[in-house]
Design a protein around this motif. Structure first.
Motif, short mmCIF file in Angstrom:
data_model
loop_
_atom_site.label_atom_id
_atom_site.label_comp_id
_atom_site.label_asym_id
_atom_site.label_seq_id
_atom_site.Cartn_x
_atom_site.Cartn_y
_atom_site.Cartn_z
N SER A 97 30.07 106.60 -2.42
CA SER A 97 30.61 105.91 -1.36
C SER A 97 29.95 106.17 0.00
CB SER A 97 32.06 106.02 -1.16
OG SER A 97 32.30 107.57 -0.79
N THR A 132 35.49 103.05 0.08
CA THR A 132 34.79 101.88 -0.14
C THR A 132 35.11 100.57 0.76
OG1 THR A 132 35.86 101.33 -1.91
CG2 THR A 132 34.32 102.59 -2.38
N THR A 311 30.92 105.68 -7.04
CA THR A 311 31.17 104.19 -7.33
C THR A 311 30.45 103.22 -7.92
OG1 THR A 311 29.84 103.68 -5.37
CG2 THR A 311 32.00 104.38 -4.71
#
Length: 429
Positions: A97, A132, A311
């Motif tokens: 992230s 995010t 992510t």
């Protein structure tokens, strides 16, 4: 004549439609859609789990095939930036992230709002989504994260008779300092700090003491302010190295793996490391080495610590965003998220996956790490534009000098604030 003209017009419209769709050669024109998925899995079990999930997807979705591409954490930022600029970015992107802010603001990533199923969005806590979310858009799905813990030589702790901390009753930072002193002497140290990359460790652990360092005003402008809470963790580390001599200065420039031989050999009693280092310990520890996982010390804000989850994102240039989001949703079904977490020795962000019994066993410290999941927060700095430059040019050298005893706390504060705010100002004009 009218028939031939109509046919020609139809051909022209089909060609124009193909151009407008933006489907490059080899990506589904006249056949199955093909998505390129760049994975950064690197541990053997993690790579195996990820490849197996890709095979399962392909077997069940012949119309949307996924091509596995192996990436590397060491070069991912520069490699992705080059790929974005060259129009050759993978469709589905595995990253962390803290690497997404500049990519999202630069327009390289697709917004995922509205593409993900409610099952997935509601299962991941809001704190994880904040890592995010940039502006009003979501640009990645956080799916794996790891707390920082203390890996300790259980035999030395027992012999010293120190209190063993638990997530319910952790050490304070002051108690941790006292214990490290008690475990030191005769050429051994209570703790070794591997601070080759000192900034993230300092900031992440600093949240427990009320540190924040990066502060955003109502207009969204960010400034650096070094308050009393920000000083607790750096001062503890420096006192252990410079004053108490309970931590060796030699490891300050080391990576986590570099300290493991010293832990196994009895030179250090404890090493603060990421949760995933347990796999290396299982693989490398000598037979009979008795180790345990302890929670990091707690401060005024308890066990809170910062985290930067792994992510999954979709490239803005991907012509098949719905299909890419569907693949991400498949990868992150609760059962699949557990498989990925076990393969990487990390924690899943999903609440359903986190309840899996395999993540609550005492073996290899899983239960201790899982108990810390509720205390993980997005580190305030990670979503700030200019953070990588501030980290590399200002904070890292200043912290290294402070920890080695070359500068004092006032000089550290001045450099983090004065020099740091000059860097951030350039990104906020």
């Amino acid at each position: 004549m009218r028939t031939r003209a109509a046919a020609a017009l139809a051909v022209l419209l089909l060609l124009l439609a193909g151009c407008a769709g933006g489907t490059p050669a080899g990506r589904g024109r006249g056949g199955p859609v093909t998505l390129r998925f760049q994975s950064l899995a690197w541990q053997r079990e993690s790579v195996a789990a990820t490849r197996e999930l890709v095979r399962e997807w392909n077997a069940a979705h012949p119309e949307v095939r996924v091509e596995y591409v192996q990436g590397s954490w060491d070069s991912v930022h520069d490699q992705l930036l080059t790929s974005f600029e060259g129009g050759e970015a993978p469709d589905v992107i595995h990253d962390a992230s803290d690497d997404l802010a500049d990519f999202a603001h630069g327009g390289y990533l697709a917004r995922l709002d509205g593409l993900l199923p409610a099952r997935l969005t509601s299962d991941i806590p809001e704190a994880a989504w904040r890592t995010t979310t940039f502006g009003d858009g979501v640009y990645g799905v956080p799916f794996l994260q790891e707390p920082r813990v203390l890996i300790a030589d259980a035999t030395r702790l027992r012999r010293a008779g120190v209190r063993i901390p638990t997530p319910e009753d952790p050490w304070t930072w002051a108690e941790f300092r006292t214990v490290a002193e008690k475990l030191s002497g005769h050429g051994t140290y209570g703790v070794a700090w591997p601070l080759k990359e000192p900034v993230s460790a300092t900031l992440d652990l600093g949240l427990s003491a009320g540190g924040g360092l990066f502060h955003r005003d109502a207009a969204g402008r960010v400034t650096v302010r070094f308050g009393p809470g920000d000083a607790v963790v750096p001062r503890t580390i420096r006192d252990q190295v410079v004053t108490d001599r309970s931590a060796p200065a030699a490891t300050l420039g080391s990576g986590g793996s570099d300290t493991l031989p010293g832990l196994f050999g009895g030179r250090y009693a404890m090493v603060p490391l990421g949760f995933s280092y347990r796999q290396q310990i299982v693989q490398q520890a000598p037979k009979g080495f008795d180790w345990t996982v302890l929670p990091a010390p707690a401060g005024a804000d308890g066990l809170t610590q910062g985290v930067s989850p792994q992510t999954l994102s979709v490239a803005a240039d991907c012509p098949h965003r719905k299909e890419a989001a569907a693949f991400i949703s498949f990868l992150l079904r609760p059962g699949n998220m557990v498989r990925l977490a076990l393969g990487d020795w990390m924690l899943p962000t999903g609440t359903r996956a986190l309840r899996d019994p395999a993540l609550h066993t005492a073996e290899n410290g899983w239960a201790t790490g899982t108990a810390l999941a509720a205390h993980l927060r997005p580190a305030p700095a990670r979503s700030v534009r200019g953070y990588p430059e501030w980290r590399d040019k200002v904070a890292a050298p200043a912290l290294q000098e402070y920890y080695s005893g070359s500068i004092g706390l006032d000089a550290l504060r001045t450099r983090l604030e004065k020099d740091g705010n000059l860097v951030l100002a350039r990104y906020q004009r």
